[in-house]
Design an enzyme around this catalytic site. Sequence first.
Site: not given
Length: 163
Positions: A138-140
């Site tokens: 997922e993000h980051d």
Amino acid sequence: MRKLFLIGGGTNLLTCKEMAEDAGFYIQGILDTVHEVGTVLHGLSVLGTQRDIKKLSKEYDTHSVVITIGDNYIRSLIHAYLITAMPDLTYPNLIHNSVVISKSAELGVGVVLQAGCIVNPGAKIGDHTLFLTGAHVEHDVKVGNYASISAGSLTGGKVEIGE
């Protein structure tokens, strides 16, 4: 034509072979410490081991390798040897054509992303990482060098996975 050696004759070999061929690489052969020289695996010959890289690189005029071995520690040891033995080697990424990578994600070198993987915005993927079928980050998310993300696994956002 881009030429390549694959290092490792184990369970990831066939998947990496097909991804490399789909990406337009010509695979010269396999470097492996388990199978004897001359053994044919999935239509590719074992040419030697990583210890033979200088000789084989010159003989086959090939300066790119992908380490297909699933064991993170062994991948790191092989890479450590290769950068000492032949610092000018290149390590292309093998990315299946079904993979989704955000334009803001960052990939290291020698990364293998098998079918159905997703790398979301802001993710940072380290060198020589292995993503098995359907793995999602997922993000980051930060994935360290030599890490493996198992088939079908999914991380939350802002997770850090070490080396």
